[in-house]
Design a protein around this motif. Structure first.
Motif, PDB file in Angstrom:
ATOM      1  N   ALA A 216       0.715  -1.209   0.010  1.00  0.00           N
ATOM      2  CA  ALA A 216      -0.027   0.129  -0.091  1.00  0.00           C
ATOM      3  C   ALA A 216       0.938   1.135  -0.023  1.00  0.00           C
ATOM      4  CB  ALA A 216      -0.822  -0.096   1.137  1.00  0.00           C
TER       5      ALA A 216
ATOM      6  N   PHE B  90       3.072   6.259  -7.112  1.00  0.00           N
ATOM      7  CA  PHE B  90       2.300   7.071  -7.670  1.00  0.00           C
ATOM      8  C   PHE B  90       2.710   8.702  -7.552  1.00  0.00           C
ATOM      9  CE2 PHE B  90      -2.063   4.634  -7.444  1.00  0.00           C
ATOM     10  CZ  PHE B  90      -1.628   4.290  -8.570  1.00  0.00           C
ATOM     11  N   VAL B  91       3.004   9.189  -6.559  1.00  0.00           N
ATOM     12  CA  VAL B  91       3.398  10.463  -6.117  1.00  0.00           C
ATOM     13  C   VAL B  91       4.874  10.708  -6.668  1.00  0.00           C
ATOM     14  CG1 VAL B  91       4.100  12.181  -4.440  1.00  0.00           C
ATOM     15  CG2 VAL B  91       2.386  10.780  -4.041  1.00  0.00           C
TER      16      VAL B  91
ATOM     17  N   ALA C  88      -5.747   1.505  -9.829  1.00  0.00           N
ATOM     18  CA  ALA C  88      -6.682   2.157  -8.934  1.00  0.00           C
ATOM     19  C   ALA C  88      -7.821   1.039  -8.731  1.00  0.00           C
ATOM     20  CB  ALA C  88      -7.280   3.441  -9.376  1.00  0.00           C
TER      21      ALA C  88
ATOM     22  N   LEU D  37       1.487   4.005  -3.322  1.00  0.00           N
ATOM     23  CA  LEU D  37       1.444   5.393  -3.312  1.00  0.00           C
ATOM     24  C   LEU D  37       2.388   6.267  -3.521  1.00  0.00           C
ATOM     25  CD1 LEU D  37      -1.300   5.593  -0.440  1.00  0.00           C
ATOM     26  CD2 LEU D  37      -1.736   5.590  -2.881  1.00  0.00           C
TER      27      LEU D  37
ATOM     28  N   ILE E 247      -6.478  -1.565  -6.219  1.00  0.00           N
ATOM     29  CA  ILE E 247      -6.239  -1.042  -4.877  1.00  0.00           C
ATOM     30  C   ILE E 247      -7.706  -1.157  -4.345  1.00  0.00           C
ATOM     31  CG2 ILE E 247      -5.606   0.760  -3.463  1.00  0.00           C
ATOM     32  CD1 ILE E 247      -3.375   1.195  -5.189  1.00  0.00           C
TER      33      ILE E 247
END
Lengths: 200, 369
Positions: A65, A72-73, B179, A69, B182
């Motif tokens: 998780a 992604f950033v 997306a 992210l 997830i």
């Protein structure tokens, strides 16, 4: 040399290498991927220490998780490497203090074990012992209030993130599926009857 | 462990040679030898799982084409070999011989690594899958947690495949697919929590065993005491989530060949085929998990027939057929509806059923004791 020791050194070598690459690599995506590798090696070492719940949770939470992210950033931001290097010298004292603190903390823990001040040996458990059950029982009996408090803090985080994204009321082209399902054909298509044109 | 097993398996005249070999190793390597034996034995067991699995994956593609063909009143592949049986091998050979085109501005290392990131988790998860009570590579206590952790890694393959070729279309496709994965992981995890609650264990062997007990099982109708009936909403949520996790129709927006491009537009040849392998082995994994968690695994549906590994295979194949059937039947979802279904329908259903089952378990009508 025991096989266990060999596995430990193997994983540690990968871990140290990956951690070094996280800091030294110039491409942020590559650095993030090396951090993933570091997490995997760390979880392998935790499994050697018979902390299988922590090891799996590390993969599930951090690799599955948090790092996603992160990636992604890192991918979406246009990171300029030269601008990143500009403040190197001005940030160096602060960074050095943080690094020294971390070294001191690690020294306390590891040195304490070495000189026998802290209890260092990992207690060996029998084969049927369930780590997950033990952690769960502790969390929901002895540490239930801190646990609930942590979940409330996370809830505040969720609410805050939602509030931030809804900060300005934009005109978004959102659809309402509940209205969509009640649409009839005659709302969208009008069938007209027209008299045929005559050829003069 | 290996020594005992091989002593039982090997023919008699080989056993002295085997013992001599083990003694030689002991003399040469000393203390490290037992560890090496364990390592080699584990690798052999891994091969025994992976090789049939890859064969199954190849023939899943064949089964899919044949079954969808039958549904759509076509013949399906029938040219290569009898009934087209060699078609998967021909396809494999074809992609092997094709060129892997790497785009000019691609991040080459990550570009070639991405398919492996997608494929490896689908293989690793098989390490803890039990085929019957004893036939399991690693019978770990937290096996379900392990599967969740490992499958959550497969999203990296998609993200990296979108980013590395330096293409806007692939990147947008990967954002969509990531997306989606997830989001559905949340619903999947919540539905698993309910399964864990009723089986009081994270171990897959235990979860299967718990399902073959209960009032209906005592009456000889074991199939009514499997988890699918008391946890029917979770069963449905889990199946839908598996469809979305594997990027299968009707949630196959990641590929979406007819209207939008997916994360693997820049891939060709074998590197593209590895993504397909990943999809099919993830699908087999999903079918196996559905069979183990909700359909009683290897336990037989009725009391008078013995439990057998064959039941597990029959169940897996039945769920697999459901996957094909759905693909041949339903049109593709629109992307915003996929996200809406995940967040606004499946997750609330899970939350409510979680509370219902928790109250049920504390009430006097608790059926899971």
């Amino acid at each position: 040399m025991e096989f266990r020791t060999f596995v430990f050194y193997f994983l540690s070598a990968i871990l140290v290498f990956a951690a070094l690459r996280v800091v030294t690599l110039r491409n942020p995506v590559h650095a993030a991927l090396h951090l993933v590798l570091a997490f995997f090696s760390a979880s392998g070492i935790w499994i050697l220490l018979q902390a299988e719940f922590l090891a799996i949770a590390l993969i599930l939470v951090y690799v599955g998780a948090v790092m996603v992210l992160f990636l992604f950033v890192v991918m979406l931001l246009d990171i300029n490497l030269d601008r990143l290097r500009e403040g190197f010298w001005s940030y160096l004292p602060l960074g050095a203090i943080v690094a020294l603190l971390i070294v001191a903390e690690m020294g306390l823990v590891l040195g304490g074990m070495y000189w026998g001040i802290l209890e260092g040996d990992v207690p060996q458990v029998e084969a049927g012992f369930s780590n997950v059950q033990a952690v769960g029982r502790l969390l929901f009996t002895e540490y239930v209030y801190p646990f609930e408090l942590a979940s409330v803090v996370l809830l505040v985080g969720i609410v805050a993130a939602t509030a931030l994204t809804l900060r300005d009321k934009r005109k978004s082209k959102s659809l309402s599926p509940s209205e969509q399902v009640f649409v009839k054909a005659k709302d969208r298509v009008r069938v007209l009857q027209m008299p045929a044109e005559k050829n003069d | 462990m290996m020594v005992d097993t091989l002593h039982q398996l090997l023919p008699g005249f080989l056993i002295p040679h085997f013992d001599w070999l083990m003694q030689l190793g002991q003399d040469t390597f000393g203390g490290i030898w037992p560890g090496m034996v364990t390592l080699v034995w584990t690798v052999i067991k891994i091969m025994l799982i992976v090789a049939p699995l890859l064969l199954c994956v190849a023939y899943t593609t064949y089964a899919e084409r044949k079954i969808i063909g039958a549904i759509q009143v076509r013949v399906g592949p029938n040219r290569v070999g009898p009934w087209g049986l060699i078609q998967p091998l021909a396809d494999g050979l074809k992609v092997l011989l094709k060129e892997v085109v790497v785009p000019a501005n691609a991040d080459k290392a990550v570009f070639l690594l991405a398919p492996l990131f997608a494929f490896a988790p689908a293989l690793v998860a098989w390490a803890v899958i039990p085929f019957n009570e004893f036939l399991v590579l690693a019978n770990v206590n937290a096996s379900l947690l392990f599967i969740m952790a490992v499958t959550s890694v497969s999203v990296y393959g998609i993200i990296l495949a979108g980013w590395s070729p330096n293409s806007k279309y692939a990147f947008l496709g990967s954002m969509r697919a990531a997306a989606q994965m997830i989001s559905y992981e949340v619903a999947m995890g919540l539905s698993l929590v309910v399964v864990l609650m009723v089986s009081n264990s994270l171990n897959l062997v235990e979860i299967v065993k718990v399902q073959s007990q209960g009032r209906f099982a005592d009456m000889g109708l074991t199939f009514l005491s499997w988890n699918w009936l008391p946890l029917l909403p979770m069963f449905v949520v889990y199946i839908i989530s598996i469809f979305a996790e594997c990027n299968r129709a009707p949630f196959d927006l990641a590929e979406g060949e007819s209207e939008i491009v997916g994360y693997h537009v820049e891939y060709s040849g074998m590197s593209f085929a590895v993504f397909q392998l990943a999809e099919y082995s993830a699908m087999l994994m999903g079918c196996t998990l559905i069979s183990l968690l909700f359909l009683g695994g290897w336990s037989s549906p009725v009391g008078f027939l013995p439990d057998s590994i064959l039941w597990l295979f029959i169940k897996i194949f039945a769920v697999l057929t459901l996957f094909f059937w759905v693909r041949a039947t339903f049109p593709r979802y629109r992307y915003d509806q996929v996200m809406r279904l995940g967040w606004k329908v499946l997750i609330p259903v899970c939350m409510i059923w979680l509370a219902v089952v928790a109250c049920w378990m504390l009430s006097p009508w608790n059926i899971w004791k």
